[in-house]
Design a protein around this motif. Structure first.
Motif, mmCIF file in Angstrom:
data_model
loop_
_atom_site.group_PDB
_atom_site.id
_atom_site.type_symbol
_atom_site.label_atom_id
_atom_site.label_comp_id
_atom_site.label_asym_id
_atom_site.label_seq_id
_atom_site.Cartn_x
_atom_site.Cartn_y
_atom_site.Cartn_z
ATOM 1 N N GLU A 256 0.816 -1.221 0.000
ATOM 2 C CA GLU A 256 0.000 0.000 0.000
ATOM 3 C C GLU A 256 0.848 1.269 0.000
ATOM 4 N N ILE A 257 2.170 1.122 0.201
ATOM 5 C CA ILE A 257 3.049 2.296 0.261
ATOM 6 C C ILE A 257 3.081 2.992 -1.098
ATOM 7 N N GLU A 258 2.901 4.328 -1.077
ATOM 8 C CA GLU A 258 3.015 5.119 -2.302
ATOM 9 C C GLU A 258 4.375 5.797 -2.307
ATOM 10 N N PHE A 259 5.186 5.492 -3.314
ATOM 11 C CA PHE A 259 6.514 6.091 -3.402
ATOM 12 C C PHE A 259 6.410 7.447 -4.091
ATOM 13 N N ASN A 260 6.962 8.483 -3.432
ATOM 14 C CA ASN A 260 6.904 9.845 -3.963
ATOM 15 C C ASN A 260 8.077 10.080 -4.910
ATOM 16 N N ASN A 261 7.847 9.851 -6.168
ATOM 17 C CA ASN A 261 8.893 10.102 -7.160
ATOM 18 C C ASN A 261 8.855 11.567 -7.557
ATOM 19 N N LYS A 262 9.923 12.267 -7.271
ATOM 20 C CA LYS A 262 9.946 13.711 -7.529
ATOM 21 C C LYS A 262 10.083 13.966 -9.025
ATOM 22 N N GLU A 263 9.087 14.660 -9.576
ATOM 23 C CA GLU A 263 9.107 14.994 -10.992
ATOM 24 C C GLU A 263 9.821 16.329 -11.188
ATOM 25 N N THR A 264 10.415 16.482 -12.349
ATOM 26 C CA THR A 264 11.018 17.765 -12.709
ATOM 27 C C THR A 264 10.427 18.204 -14.036
ATOM 28 N N PHE A 265 10.503 19.492 -14.310
ATOM 29 C CA PHE A 265 10.048 19.932 -15.626
ATOM 30 C C PHE A 265 11.055 20.904 -16.213
ATOM 31 N N GLU A 266 11.142 20.865 -17.521
ATOM 32 C CA GLU A 266 12.004 21.809 -18.226
ATOM 33 C C GLU A 266 11.410 22.039 -19.608
ATOM 34 N N PHE A 267 11.867 23.115 -20.239
ATOM 35 C CA PHE A 267 11.332 23.433 -21.565
ATOM 36 C C PHE A 267 12.462 24.029 -22.379
ATOM 37 N N ASN A 268 12.803 23.384 -23.485
ATOM 38 C CA ASN A 268 13.870 23.865 -24.355
ATOM 39 C C ASN A 268 13.261 24.412 -25.632
ATOM 40 N N LEU A 383 1.927 20.260 -20.625
ATOM 41 C CA LEU A 383 1.351 20.517 -19.306
ATOM 42 C C LEU A 383 1.870 19.523 -18.268
ATOM 43 N N GLU A 384 2.005 18.271 -18.665
ATOM 44 C CA GLU A 384 2.540 17.271 -17.740
ATOM 45 C C GLU A 384 3.981 17.600 -17.360
ATOM 46 N N ASN A 385 4.766 18.095 -18.329
ATOM 47 C CA ASN A 385 6.144 18.505 -18.040
ATOM 48 C C ASN A 385 6.202 19.631 -17.016
ATOM 49 N N PHE A 386 5.142 20.461 -17.021
ATOM 50 C CA PHE A 386 5.081 21.581 -16.083
ATOM 51 C C PHE A 386 4.218 21.253 -14.861
ATOM 52 N N LEU A 387 4.134 19.953 -14.548
ATOM 53 C CA LEU A 387 3.497 19.464 -13.316
ATOM 54 C C LEU A 387 1.987 19.679 -13.249
ATOM 55 N N PHE A 388 1.328 19.746 -14.412
ATOM 56 C CA PHE A 388 -0.135 19.729 -14.445
ATOM 57 C C PHE A 388 -0.551 18.321 -14.896
ATOM 58 N N ASP A 389 -0.949 17.476 -13.928
ATOM 59 C CA ASP A 389 -1.300 16.098 -14.278
ATOM 60 C C ASP A 389 -2.659 16.048 -14.980
#
Length: 576
Positions: A256-268, A383-389
């Protein structure tokens, strides 16, 4: 005075912002509250003020605690004068000093004290609200983005004020110099958890890096154990009969553990062609009525320029942007723009966004696909790259936090692949994490940039030259913003120490008196804490309780008198 969060949880719609969070704040703390936009920073402040209620858990506060709160978007009665707004909480126990109220209004450049609040702009209302919370007595001060809409002089003044402030403080701000110089603890909201650090901002960065490494190690260890347990559980049915019940239960819990994978975003952004001529202004002059903003301004933008525009509010910085964008014209002089320019304009105003449409539709207004250095990507991917799921993409814009709206606004500017960026207060309401990504993007941007900002750290990191609006002129400086401040401070010191007016001797009396007043304030605050501690331990001795209560009130009145004297002396020394 103490505030304690005891296993506090809070959910906004389907998003868990705080998950069984526990920590304590004392009256010796000056705390910087950090987290990505939408993580729940403003919500936590509202929970302390009881403007929101926790889903579960308790928020325990010392009895009789008075809290002053500066919200992001304050409101006042439109027909009240500025001085009346300030004096709203004036009462016999906690007198608001008229002189101090007017002095702080002046410091925040609200000089017409009889002006009606309804005539003020949004930025002026924020300054009025700041003046109110600073003047009014409190045990605990809460500030949500206090430096927004302040010019550099006001920010420096507020920084000095809060350094001297003797009570507990918690604030949300993107101003990293502010956090570094004022705060002694940092509170980070991260994946609905709260992490409290005994550190200023720079030390916090070190401790956070250490924590993330430890968490990554623990996460990897847990995943390894889970793989072993999963393989054990998947063995044949016959072997299952001999399995330990406790081990099966442990596997089920670990699953049941949810692993918090830290997302990053960038835009080139892709590189687009720039001609030789970019922006050129010859002998430019602009005025509003009798107010001259700048005169005889000459400017030729180079491809490598990252220009910071600095100066007081109302000096003409945004007006210069509007002239370049064709929204206003010069009164005199000439403006020439290159034919190859593709300008990306990031406005400081959020009212350009229709808050009733969905996030995905706002981005698709610009384009369904975007060209990047890595090829074409869809609006959804961007949008996903910029943390909008996926859930957030189909949410109406009005449901986003202030910082999330700013991030969305920034996406739309960058997706146009501009070759010239014009940024008007880009750091307002953005979290520090997003600011770091923006700074990295700007450092690799293929083209010139012109920025209006009061964020000192941001200007120092990004700009290679400054245009300062000074005395109805625009003067160029080839230095960092910190160096510019030092140059100007040095000029002020030289003026003060000129032998024509020997102010050093004149104000020795006030300085000595200030030291005595500060000593008395410290003694009185200690006496008050002791009385309050005694009261908290007494339950049934009515006569003794009343006696201590009366002594406490008298001591608080005495403290108020000394605080009035303190502010009076500080005003004399600072203004001279």
């Amino acid at each position: 005075m103490v505030i304690t969060f005891d296993k506090v949880s809070f959910k906004y719609l389907e998003k868990m912002l705080l998950n069984e969070v526990s920590f304590s704040i004392t009256d010796a703390d000056k705390i910087g509250l950090i987290g990505v936009n939408g993580s729940g920073k403003s919500t936590m402040l509202k929970l302390i003020c009881e403007l929101e209620k926790p889903l579960k858990g308790n928020i325990i506060k010392s009895g009789g605690m008075i809290i002053n709160y500066l919200p992001q978007e304050p409101n006042f009665e439109k027909n009240m004068t500025l001085i009346d707004c300030i004096m709203l909480n004036d009462d016999k126990l906690h007198k608001v000093n008229d002189y101090e109220a007017k002095s702080i209004l002046n410091k925040l450049k609200l000089y017409n004290h009889e002006e009606l609040a309804g005539n003020l702009s949004g930025g002026q209302l924020k300054r009025l609200a700041l003046a109110k919370v600073l003047v009014t007595y409190c045990d605990f001060l809460i500030l949500d983005e206090p430096t927004n809409h302040l010019d550099n002089d006001m920010i420096v003044w507020l920084e000095k004020y809060l350094k001297r402030f003797k009570k507990a403080l918690i604030m949300v701000t993107h101003d990293r110099y502010f956090l570094e110089r004022i705060c002694n603890r940092m509170l980070e909201i991260d994946f609905a958890n709260a992490h409290l650090y005994e550190a200023n901002y720079s030390k916090f960065l070190e401790l956070k890096e250490e924590r993330i490494k430890n968490e990554a190690h623990q996460m990897q260890k847990l995943k390894s154990i889970l793989r072993v347990e999963k393989a054990w559980m998947e063995r044949g049915v016959e072997a299952r009969r001999t399995k330990s019940k406790n081990r099966i239960e442990r596997f089920e819990k670990m699953s049941e553990i949810e692993f918090n994978n830290k997302e990053t975003f960038e835009f080139n952004s892709i590189k687009t062609r720039l001609g030789k001529k970019l922006i050129e202004i010859k002998n430019g002059t602009k005025a509003y009525g009798d107010k001259l903003l700048f005169n005889d301004f000459n400017f030729s933008l180079q491809k490598s320029d990252i220009v910071g525009l600095i100066g007081d509010n109302g000096a003409g910085k945004t007006t210069l942007f509007k002239i370049i964008m064709g929204e206003e014209t010069l009164d005199k002089g000439e403006l020439n723009l290159g034919e190859t320019l593709n300008i990306g304009y990031f406005s400081q105003h959020l009212d350009i966004i229709d808050k009733e449409i969905r996030v995905i539709d706002y981005i698709k207004e610009e384009s369904e696909e975007i060209n990047t250095l890595d090829g074409k990507i869809s609006a959804k991917q961007l949008l996903e790259n910029f943390l909008f799921d996926s859930n957030m993409q189909y949410t109406k814009i009005k449901m986003l936090s202030g910082g999330e709206k700013r991030r969305l606004q920034l996406i739309k500017v960058l997706m146009k692949n501009p070759n010239l960026l014009i940024l008007d207060e880009p750091t307002n309401d953005l979290d520090i994490y997003t600011l770091e990504i923006l700074e990295n993007y700007l450092e690799s941007f293929h083209g010139p940039i012109i920025i209006v900002s009061h964020d000192r750290y941001f200007l120092d990191k990004v700009c290679n030259k400054l245009f300062a609006f000074e005395n109805k002129k625009i003067n160029e400086y080839a230095c960092s913003f910190s160096e510019y401040i030092e140059i100007n401070n040095k000029e002020e010191i030289d003026t003060i120490t000129k032998p024509i007016r020997n102010k050093t001797n004149t104000f020795q009396k006030e300085k000595r008196e200030l030291v005595k007043v500060e000593e008395e304030i410290s003694k009185l605050e200690l006496i008050i804490r002791n009385y309050e501690k005694e009261l908290s331990l007494l339950t049934s001795e009515y006569t003794k309780i009343m006696d201590i209560h009366n002594k406490l009130q008298e001591t608080k009145k005495t403290l108020d008198t000394y605080m009035e004297k303190y502010f009076e002396l500080m005003a004399i020394l600072e203004e001279n």
